[in-house]
Write an enzyme that holds these catalytic residues in place. Structure first.
Site, short mmCIF file in Angstrom:
data_model
loop_
_atom_site.label_atom_id
_atom_site.label_comp_id
_atom_site.label_asym_id
_atom_site.label_seq_id
_atom_site.Cartn_x
_atom_site.Cartn_y
_atom_site.Cartn_z
N CYS A 145 -13.30 -21.31 14.63
CA CYS A 145 -13.30 -20.95 16.03
C CYS A 145 -12.50 -22.10 16.75
O CYS A 145 -12.99 -23.39 16.84
CB CYS A 145 -14.80 -20.99 16.65
SG CYS A 145 -15.11 -21.27 18.48
N CYS B 122 -14.28 -24.03 19.55
CA CYS B 122 -15.28 -25.14 19.03
C CYS B 122 -14.54 -26.31 18.54
O CYS B 122 -15.16 -27.51 18.84
CB CYS B 122 -15.93 -24.47 17.74
SG CYS B 122 -16.76 -23.00 18.15
#
Length: 176
Positions: free
Chosen positions: A93, A96
């Site tokens: 991600c 993230c």
């Protein structure tokens, strides 16, 4: 076995197909390409592309923020004496990875009033399903074993906005 030259340093790579990639500080040149055929059911599709050295994936790093698993969730989050900010993330991600330094800073700055933990989305499917985590990264604040109402936040956030978010959450739970 082909030799690849990167930044004037030869690297031997035995696991790659015969392709030569030469990199200079100003540009990247591909001196050959490898056609590959992919079969889809009864149809075949020919793709021609370039192959070069494998790309390293950046991992989500943990410094002050502790990464926990499903088995630790009850003890670390639900039975905690202080509020716990849980960050649901994945190594693949991008957002993230973007907020990871900000989360580290928050964990250091609020360490005396708040615990910050990470949970890997892919390795903990039961928690993902139980807390209905649909987007990454997702932040949820827990206090006294319960999710704090309206504490859920999805998506990337700047360090300044993250600090405002945490300040507002801590203020709301200290008043309640």
């Amino acid at each position: 076995m082909e030799t690849m030259v990167s930044n004037s340093m030869p690297i031997s790579v035995s696991s790659l197909p015969p392709v030569r990639v030469v990199a200079s500080p100003r540009k990247l040149e591909f001196s050959s390409f490898t056609p590959k055929t992919t079969l889809f059911g009864s149809r075949s599709q020919r793709k021609i592309g370039f192959r070069c050295s494998p790309v390293r994936r950046a991992a989500v790093t943990c410094g002050v923020v502790t990464e926990i698993k499903e088995s630790q969730f009850s003890d670390v989050v639900l039975k905690a004496d202080e509020p716990v900010l849980v960050e649901f993330v994945a190594t693949w991600c991008g957002p993230c990875r973007l907020i990871s330094p900000a989360m580290e800073a928050i964990a250091q700055e609020y360490g005396d009033r708040l615990t910050v933990v990470k949970i890997d989305h892919d390795a903990n499917p039961r928690l993902i399903e139980e807390y209905k985590v649909y987007g990454l990264p997702t932040l949820i604040l827990f206090k006294n074993g319960q999710e704090v109402p309206e504490s859920r936040r999805e998506g990337a956030i700047t360090k300044g906005k993250l600090k405002e978010y945490v300040d507002a959450l801590l203020e709301s739970i200290s008043v309640a």
